[in-house]
Design a protein around this motif. Structure first.
Motif, short mmCIF file in Angstrom:
data_model
loop_
_atom_site.label_atom_id
_atom_site.label_comp_id
_atom_site.label_asym_id
_atom_site.label_seq_id
_atom_site.Cartn_x
_atom_site.Cartn_y
_atom_site.Cartn_z
N LEU A 164 21.96 44.04 37.74
CA LEU A 164 23.94 44.13 37.68
C LEU A 164 23.70 45.51 37.67
CD1 LEU A 164 23.80 42.87 33.25
CD2 LEU A 164 25.72 41.94 36.02
N TYR A 165 23.27 46.02 37.47
CA TYR A 165 23.44 47.86 37.89
C TYR A 165 23.38 47.68 39.25
CZ TYR A 165 22.73 52.52 38.48
OH TYR A 165 22.62 53.96 38.80
N LYS A 166 23.11 47.37 40.49
CA LYS A 166 22.63 47.35 41.10
C LYS A 166 23.95 47.00 42.53
CE LYS A 166 17.58 48.00 42.37
NZ LYS A 166 16.52 46.68 42.83
N ASN A 167 24.36 45.20 41.70
CA ASN A 167 25.39 44.35 42.34
C ASN A 167 26.52 44.82 41.56
OD1 ASN A 167 23.05 43.11 44.32
ND2 ASN A 167 22.00 42.81 42.46
N TYR A 168 26.59 45.03 40.83
CA TYR A 168 26.98 45.40 39.97
C TYR A 168 27.98 46.57 39.05
CZ TYR A 168 31.16 43.13 36.15
OH TYR A 168 32.24 43.77 35.16
N PHE A 169 27.65 46.90 39.09
CA PHE A 169 27.81 48.59 38.38
C PHE A 169 28.47 49.59 39.60
CE2 PHE A 169 27.46 52.26 36.31
CZ PHE A 169 28.03 52.70 35.05
N LEU A 170 27.24 49.59 40.43
CA LEU A 170 27.43 50.14 41.34
C LEU A 170 28.73 49.61 42.79
CD1 LEU A 170 23.85 51.97 42.02
CD2 LEU A 170 26.14 52.60 41.30
N GLY A 171 29.05 48.52 42.21
CA GLY A 171 30.09 47.60 43.73
C GLY A 171 29.63 46.74 43.51
N LEU A 172 30.81 45.38 43.72
CA LEU A 172 30.20 44.26 44.61
C LEU A 172 30.40 43.81 46.11
CD1 LEU A 172 32.59 42.92 41.63
CD2 LEU A 172 30.44 42.25 42.03
N LYS A 173 29.19 43.01 46.84
CA LYS A 173 28.59 43.84 47.98
C LYS A 173 29.26 41.97 48.68
CE LYS A 173 25.11 47.63 47.04
NZ LYS A 173 25.60 47.27 45.08
N THR A 174 30.20 42.11 49.46
CA THR A 174 30.29 40.81 50.12
C THR A 174 29.38 40.45 51.13
OG1 THR A 174 31.77 41.29 51.14
CG2 THR A 174 32.64 41.38 49.51
N LYS A 175 28.85 39.62 51.51
CA LYS A 175 28.15 38.46 52.50
C LYS A 175 29.17 39.51 53.85
CE LYS A 175 28.48 34.43 51.22
NZ LYS A 175 27.87 32.79 51.17
N GLU A 176 29.88 40.33 53.98
CA GLU A 176 30.17 40.94 55.05
C GLU A 176 29.98 41.98 55.25
OE1 GLU A 176 31.94 36.97 54.49
OE2 GLU A 176 32.22 38.91 52.68
N GLY A 177 29.47 42.50 54.20
CA GLY A 177 29.38 44.21 53.84
C GLY A 177 30.17 44.66 52.89
N LYS A 178 31.19 44.57 52.48
CA LYS A 178 32.33 45.61 51.92
C LYS A 178 31.91 45.34 50.32
CE LYS A 178 37.21 45.00 51.24
NZ LYS A 178 38.24 44.31 50.54
N VAL A 179 32.18 46.75 49.79
CA VAL A 179 31.85 46.70 48.91
C VAL A 179 33.15 47.15 47.70
CG1 VAL A 179 30.42 48.47 47.15
CG2 VAL A 179 29.64 48.22 49.38
N ILE A 180 33.36 46.15 46.58
CA ILE A 180 34.04 45.93 45.86
C ILE A 180 34.60 46.55 44.56
CG2 ILE A 180 36.13 43.96 45.03
CD1 ILE A 180 35.75 42.22 47.06
N GLU A 181 35.65 47.33 44.47
CA GLU A 181 34.69 47.87 43.15
C GLU A 181 34.96 46.97 41.73
OE1 GLU A 181 35.38 51.17 40.37
OE2 GLU A 181 35.29 51.56 42.99
N PRO A 182 34.13 47.12 41.22
CA PRO A 182 34.40 46.19 39.90
C PRO A 182 35.25 46.27 38.69
CG PRO A 182 32.50 47.62 39.69
CD PRO A 182 33.17 48.42 41.37
N ILE A 183 35.89 47.20 38.72
CA ILE A 183 37.04 47.50 37.64
C ILE A 183 37.78 46.72 38.03
CG2 ILE A 183 38.48 49.48 36.60
CD1 ILE A 183 35.38 50.50 35.82
N GLY A 184 38.62 46.53 37.17
CA GLY A 184 39.10 44.84 36.49
C GLY A 184 39.04 43.89 36.69
N SER A 185 37.63 43.58 36.85
CA SER A 185 37.00 42.50 37.81
C SER A 185 36.75 41.34 35.62
CB SER A 185 35.40 42.17 38.18
OG SER A 185 34.44 42.94 36.88
N ALA A 186 36.75 40.60 35.71
CA ALA A 186 36.33 39.64 35.10
C ALA A 186 35.26 40.04 34.42
CB ALA A 186 35.92 38.21 34.61
N MET A 187 34.97 39.89 32.73
CA MET A 187 33.79 40.44 32.33
C MET A 187 32.50 38.67 32.76
SD MET A 187 32.36 39.84 28.37
CE MET A 187 33.56 40.75 27.75
N PRO A 188 31.55 39.31 33.36
CA PRO A 188 30.25 38.91 33.58
C PRO A 188 30.11 37.36 32.96
CG PRO A 188 29.51 40.20 34.14
CD PRO A 188 30.98 40.86 33.48
N LEU A 189 29.78 36.72 32.96
CA LEU A 189 28.83 35.10 32.39
C LEU A 189 28.25 34.69 32.42
CD1 LEU A 189 29.87 32.73 30.44
CD2 LEU A 189 30.06 31.22 32.66
#
Length: 289
Positions: free
Chosen positions: A234-259
């Motif tokens: 979660l720290y590497k792949n959510y807290f620090l940013g959501l990483k797409t397959k294309e290598g883009k990093v999306i800010e996690p702020i505003g995302s829905a609570m992880p299930l």
């Protein structure tokens, strides 16, 4: 002239060394799960959300505190915390120190409108033993707060509803959050074609109760191993940013609570996340037998 250039070169090397060292220090800001040890324990650990002031008719302030203390100075201490409002991530906290045992963080968060705030924190320590083995210690804490900011009443807050008015507001805010999360989670489950009957679902903020409880029939030690590895991911792949397959990093702020979806055959865990723009993410953690 040669002396002048030598001084310039030396200064450049020193500066580069400082930059490299500084960068090296930042790289160490990570959660890495190692086997849990009983040689170090948390004497205190807490997450707290409190209503502190009503700024005006449209805005108020809550204070978010995260503290922890180990019974020994250890190699690395780190605490991280996630703050959700009505099921959406609105802010994060993180602090780390070398050769430390105490961490304390706080932040004032501005809010508006009635909301249900939830925070969950991981308190983590990396321990280097005399035999060169590396071990971990960890603990989770959480808190929540209902803040009511209506045009018909002055802003107020509560954690556990006591009055009839508080129960009514709790029901309203719980339904708002549930509708939002169910829509996001069902969309993710459908998108990834997941058979819900094969999993046990747990929202991220409910994970803290498994500090002492065994997780879905696992042993206590296995529970801590699964939770530690889960937070590492979660720290590497959510807290620090959501990483797409294309290598883009999306800010996690505003995302829905992880299930969190725990396979009933204890083989793996799925983490489903929907970014603010609707982009779906699925993380997979295998559970070693």
């Amino acid at each position: 002239m040669k002396t002048k250039w030598m001084i310039v070169i030396i200064l450049a090397l020193i500066t580069s060394g400082i930059l490299y060292f500084s960068h090296g220090q930042r790289v160490r800001e990570s959660i890495i799960f190692f086997p849990i040890t009983d040689s170090v324990a948390f004497t205190t650990a807490s997450t707290s959300l409190e209503f502190v002031e009503n700024m005006d008719d449209d805005e108020y302030v809550i204070e978010w505190d995260v503290n922890s203390f180990t019974d020994k100075v250890i190699f690395l201490r780190q605490d991280l915390s996630l703050l959700f409002s009505d099921g959406k991530l609105i802010d994060t906290l993180s602090e780390w120190e070398d050769q430390s045992q105490k961490l304390a963080q706080f932040k004032k968060v501005n809010g508006e409108d009635s909301s249900h705030y939830e925070a969950i924190s991981l308190h983590y320590g990396e321990i280097h033993l005399e035999d060169n083995q590396i071990r971990s210690t960890q603990q989770m804490t959480s808190d929540h707060l209902y803040v009511i900011d209506s045009e018909f009443t002055s802003a107020f807050s509560f954690k556990n509803a006591q009055t009839e008015e508080e129960h009514e507001w709790k029901d309203i805010l719980d339904k708002v959050k549930a509708q939002h999360l169910e829509y996001s989670w069902n969309h993710l489950i459908d998108h990834y074609q997941i058979n819900k009957n094969e999993y046990e679902a747990i929202p991220l903020t409910e994970l803290a109760r498994y500090n002492t409880e065994p997780l879905l029939g696992l042993s206590k030690s296995k529970t801590q191993e699964v939770i530690g590895s889960l937070w590492e991911g979660l720290y590497k792949n959510y807290f620090l940013g959501l990483k797409t397959k294309e290598g883009k990093v999306i800010e996690p702020i505003g995302s829905a609570m992880p299930l969190l979806l725990f396979a009933k055959d204890y083989s793996h865990v799925l983490v489903l996340i929907q970014a603010e723009d609707g982009t779906p993410f699925k993380l997979i953690q295998n559970i070693k037998s």
